[in-house]
Design an enzyme around this catalytic site. Structure first.
Site, PDB file in Angstrom:
ATOM      1  N   LEU A 140     -17.271  10.651   8.315  1.00  0.00           N
ATOM      2  CA  LEU A 140     -17.021  10.816   6.882  1.00  0.00           C
ATOM      3  C   LEU A 140     -17.905   9.870   6.087  1.00  0.00           C
ATOM      4  O   LEU A 140     -17.860   8.658   6.294  1.00  0.00           O
ATOM      5  CB  LEU A 140     -15.544  10.533   6.558  1.00  0.00           C
ATOM      6  CG  LEU A 140     -14.503  11.305   7.364  1.00  0.00           C
ATOM      7  CD1 LEU A 140     -13.106  10.835   6.973  1.00  0.00           C
ATOM      8  CD2 LEU A 140     -14.654  12.805   7.143  1.00  0.00           C
ATOM      9  N   LYS A 141     -18.683  10.415   5.188  1.00  0.00           N
ATOM     10  CA  LYS A 141     -19.491   9.584   4.296  1.00  0.00           C
ATOM     11  C   LYS A 141     -18.647   9.179   3.097  1.00  0.00           C
ATOM     12  O   LYS A 141     -18.056  10.044   2.432  1.00  0.00           O
ATOM     13  CB  LYS A 141     -20.734  10.334   3.823  1.00  0.00           C
ATOM     14  CG  LYS A 141     -21.684  10.753   4.925  1.00  0.00           C
ATOM     15  CD  LYS A 141     -22.948  11.354   4.371  1.00  0.00           C
ATOM     16  CE  LYS A 141     -22.712  12.648   3.619  1.00  0.00           C
ATOM     17  NZ  LYS A 141     -22.270  13.775   4.488  1.00  0.00           N
ATOM     18  N   THR A 174     -13.118   3.995  14.798  1.00  0.00           N
ATOM     19  CA  THR A 174     -14.370   3.782  15.522  1.00  0.00           C
ATOM     20  C   THR A 174     -14.142   2.677  16.543  1.00  0.00           C
ATOM     21  O   THR A 174     -13.883   1.532  16.181  1.00  0.00           O
ATOM     22  CB  THR A 174     -15.496   3.391  14.552  1.00  0.00           C
ATOM     23  OG1 THR A 174     -15.672   4.444  13.601  1.00  0.00           O
ATOM     24  CG2 THR A 174     -16.799   3.151  15.293  1.00  0.00           C
ATOM     25  N   ASN A 221     -24.182   6.256  14.028  1.00  0.00           N
ATOM     26  CA  ASN A 221     -24.351   5.256  12.971  1.00  0.00           C
ATOM     27  C   ASN A 221     -25.537   4.337  13.236  1.00  0.00           C
ATOM     28  O   ASN A 221     -26.237   3.924  12.309  1.00  0.00           O
ATOM     29  CB  ASN A 221     -23.064   4.440  12.808  1.00  0.00           C
ATOM     30  CG  ASN A 221     -22.038   5.168  11.972  1.00  0.00           C
ATOM     31  OD1 ASN A 221     -22.295   6.243  11.446  1.00  0.00           O
ATOM     32  ND2 ASN A 221     -20.851   4.593  11.845  1.00  0.00           N
ATOM     33  N   GLU A 240     -14.489   9.925  13.535  1.00  0.00           N
ATOM     34  CA  GLU A 240     -14.726  10.476  12.195  1.00  0.00           C
ATOM     35  C   GLU A 240     -16.202  10.352  11.836  1.00  0.00           C
ATOM     36  O   GLU A 240     -16.882   9.417  12.255  1.00  0.00           O
ATOM     37  CB  GLU A 240     -13.853   9.764  11.161  1.00  0.00           C
ATOM     38  CG  GLU A 240     -13.972   8.244  11.117  1.00  0.00           C
ATOM     39  CD  GLU A 240     -15.118   7.750  10.249  1.00  0.00           C
ATOM     40  OE1 GLU A 240     -15.633   8.548   9.446  1.00  0.00           O
ATOM     41  OE2 GLU A 240     -15.481   6.586  10.384  1.00  0.00           O
ATOM     42  N   CYS A 277     -19.108   0.558   7.732  1.00  0.00           N
ATOM     43  CA  CYS A 277     -19.454   1.195   9.006  1.00  0.00           C
ATOM     44  C   CYS A 277     -20.743   0.678   9.625  1.00  0.00           C
ATOM     45  O   CYS A 277     -20.723   0.127  10.722  1.00  0.00           O
ATOM     46  CB  CYS A 277     -19.552   2.709   8.811  1.00  0.00           C
ATOM     47  SG  CYS A 277     -17.970   3.482   8.416  1.00  0.00           S
ATOM     48  N   THR A 335     -10.988  -1.567  12.690  1.00  0.00           N
ATOM     49  CA  THR A 335     -11.568  -2.259  13.852  1.00  0.00           C
ATOM     50  C   THR A 335     -12.631  -3.226  13.331  1.00  0.00           C
ATOM     51  O   THR A 335     -13.828  -3.014  13.537  1.00  0.00           O
ATOM     52  CB  THR A 335     -12.195  -1.265  14.844  1.00  0.00           C
ATOM     53  OG1 THR A 335     -13.127  -0.413  14.153  1.00  0.00           O
ATOM     54  CG2 THR A 335     -11.125  -0.414  15.494  1.00  0.00           C
ATOM     55  N   LYS A 368       0.833  -1.207   0.000  1.00  0.00           N
ATOM     56  CA  LYS A 368       0.000   0.000   0.000  1.00  0.00           C
ATOM     57  C   LYS A 368       0.869   1.259   0.000  1.00  0.00           C
ATOM     58  O   LYS A 368       0.589   2.230  -0.727  1.00  0.00           O
ATOM     59  CB  LYS A 368      -0.920  -0.011   1.222  1.00  0.00           C
ATOM     60  CG  LYS A 368      -1.984   1.074   1.210  1.00  0.00           C
ATOM     61  CD  LYS A 368      -2.846   1.029   2.459  1.00  0.00           C
ATOM     62  CE  LYS A 368      -3.699  -0.211   2.509  1.00  0.00           C
ATOM     63  NZ  LYS A 368      -4.648  -0.164   3.668  1.00  0.00           N
ATOM     64  N   PHE A 409     -31.571   9.876   4.919  1.00  0.00           N
ATOM     65  CA  PHE A 409     -31.612   8.444   5.231  1.00  0.00           C
ATOM     66  C   PHE A 409     -33.047   7.909   5.326  1.00  0.00           C
ATOM     67  O   PHE A 409     -33.343   7.044   6.131  1.00  0.00           O
ATOM     68  CB  PHE A 409     -30.834   8.146   6.518  1.00  0.00           C
ATOM     69  CG  PHE A 409     -29.351   8.328   6.364  1.00  0.00           C
ATOM     70  CD1 PHE A 409     -28.527   7.253   6.052  1.00  0.00           C
ATOM     71  CD2 PHE A 409     -28.778   9.567   6.502  1.00  0.00           C
ATOM     72  CE1 PHE A 409     -27.160   7.424   5.882  1.00  0.00           C
ATOM     73  CE2 PHE A 409     -27.413   9.759   6.334  1.00  0.00           C
ATOM     74  CZ  PHE A 409     -26.606   8.676   6.019  1.00  0.00           C
TER      75      PHE A 409
END
Length: 458
Positions: free
Chosen positions: A157-158, A121, A219, A155, A271, A86, A35, A260
């Site tokens: 972040l979408k 998370t 979430n 975070e 997520c 995670t 990476k 949503f």
């Protein structure tokens, strides 16, 4: 400010790149050499609009560094962000091995006090585990006089809008420890995020545990809205009600809002599935069952089968000799993320029933190849019935129907004359309610959507 970001996955890469864009000097660490080589050669291992350009610009300026050198990363940053994965453990709880390993590495190499920020998370109480892991390594080295101040900065972040979300956040949650150490960490974090906080105050300060809980709660709430609307859509199907009219009717109430509330084929990604499971597991460990969240997960699993049930109801259980075009593979548009994507369930089920499948996604084709190779490993020969098309129209050629799974913009206004000409018959199964049933009937297209009355052409 000198910043270290540990982990160059989705969260780490966006965080590191955006912090560099704000003028910080950022050292991004990852143990995955492949990476790091990709990033240092100008590539980007994930798709996210705008991210590649930010990375290129900040690498060229010298503000963004990618490396596998742990000692150098710890030496670099006065603030150390932990942004590793995670993943869910077998029991649904969050696996913290990578978070704890990152903390231990900090403790093994730090030579000055620093601030350690949990960006991953993580369950409530992880901040204490991170501090304990660092403390254990410091004591083992005989450097107990050093201290790591722990911050929780989850975070929000979408995927598909992560750069925009980072640069224009609706809130910045910062959890700090009590006492002088917490006050110092709070001031450093305030300074770090000052460029994003000039229009109005966006920072919400709280204790570490509350910040950790806030991420899961957010979430879980969003996942609940999705599953709730999907259940209503399934009832709407039985009642002959149009769920889109209902969505507009309830969404116009400011206490509810429109976000949503779209019915579809269920949520996926990295997520919502794991965070719902992890929060439910945390509750169970503390003697409480979160009954609503259990239903949210169950409804979502069933919802991934709804589109398939509509196909079977129309064409029969045995789909041998049938060919389906599938538009959209990623779990949502503007990403190549195939984790828990509804398309994986639908494609597998179609192939199991004897169909041939022709798939297309604007950006997720390479990730889809890897995902389907895993999904079909226990179905010998079925991968031969899966064709990766070079474009949306190519996927339609000779198909008996088109199945829309991801709401990419390029799918929202197709040339229906060309669509009808490419298909054996004008049959559309729309898992994202992109079109109006009445309009489709007028165009001569048989249209099946989620929670909307099916219209056959006259």
């Amino acid at each position: 400010m000198n910043i270290t970001v540990i982990g160059t996955g989705y969260v780490g890469l966006v965080t590191g790149a955006c912090l560099a864009e704000l003028g910080n000097k950022v050292f991004c660490l990852d143990v995955d050499r492949n990476k790091i080589e990709i990033l240092n050669s100008g590539g980007v291992p994930i798709y996210e609009p705008g991210l590649k350009e930010i990375i290129a610009r900040n690498r060229a300026s010298g503000r963004l560094i990618f490396s596998t050198d742990v000692a150098a990363s710890v030496a670099h940053g006065e603030v150390q962000f932990i942004a590793v994965g995670t993943p869910p453990d077998e029991d649904g709880s969050a696996d913290l091995q990578y978070v704890v390993a990152a903390a231990r590495n900090i403790g093994r190499h730090m030579e000055r006090n620093c601030i350690v920020v949990d960006k991953s998370t993580v369950p409530v109480g992880t901040g204490e585990k991170v501090k304990a892991a660092i403390r254990a390594e410091l004591e083992a080295r005989g450097r107990g006089e050093l201290d790591a101040m722990i911050v929780s900065n989850p975070e929000f972040l979408k995927e598909g809008a992560a750069v925009e979300d980072f640069m224009r956040p609706d809130r910045i949650v910062i959890g700090v420890e009590e006492g002088a150490a917490g006050a110092e960490a709070r001031e450093v974090m305030r300074e770090l995020y000052a460029p994003l906080n000039r229009n109005h105050e966006r920072i919400l300060y709280m204790d570490v545990k509350s910040a950790e809980f806030t991420k899961y709660a957010a979430n879980a709430m969003l996942a609940t809205r999705i599953s709730f609307m999907n259940e209503l859509a399934n009832l709407a199907d039985r009642l002959g009600v149009d769920i889109e009219h209902v969505r507009k009717g309830i969404g116009s109430d400011p206490r509810i809002g429109f976000s949503f509330l779209y019915a579809g084929t269920g949520y996926g990604g990295s997520c919502f599935p794991k965070d719902v499971q992890a929060l439910a597991r945390t509750a169970s460990e503390h003697g409480q069952e979160l009954e609503i969240l259990g239903s949210v997960e169950s409804v979502n699993d069933k919802q991934k089968q709804v589109l398939l049930k509509k196909i079977v109801a129309r064409l029969g259980e045995d789909l041998s000799g049938k060919t389906f075009a599938v538009w959209g593979l990623a779990f949502k548009p503007n990403t190549d993320d195939m984790r828990a994507a509804p398309s994986r369930v639908i494609v597998r089920e179609l192939l199991q029933r004897g169909a041939k499948v022709q798939v297309y996604d604007p950006v997720a084709m390479e990730e889809a190849r890897h995902a389907f190779a895993l999904d079909l490993a226990d179905l010998p020969g079925k991968e031969a019935d899966l064709h990766y098309a070079g474009g949306a129209m190519e996927a339609l050629e000779g198909a008996d129907a088109v199945v829309i799974v991801t709401e990419w913009k390029s799918f929202k206004s197709p040339d229906f004359a060309a669509v009808k000409a490419a298909l054996k018959e004008p049959l559309v199964f729309d898992g994202r309610n992109l079109f109006e049933p009445v309009t489709m009937a007028r165009l001569g297209v048989e249209y099946h959507a989620i929670g909307r009355p099916s219209k056959r052409p006259k």
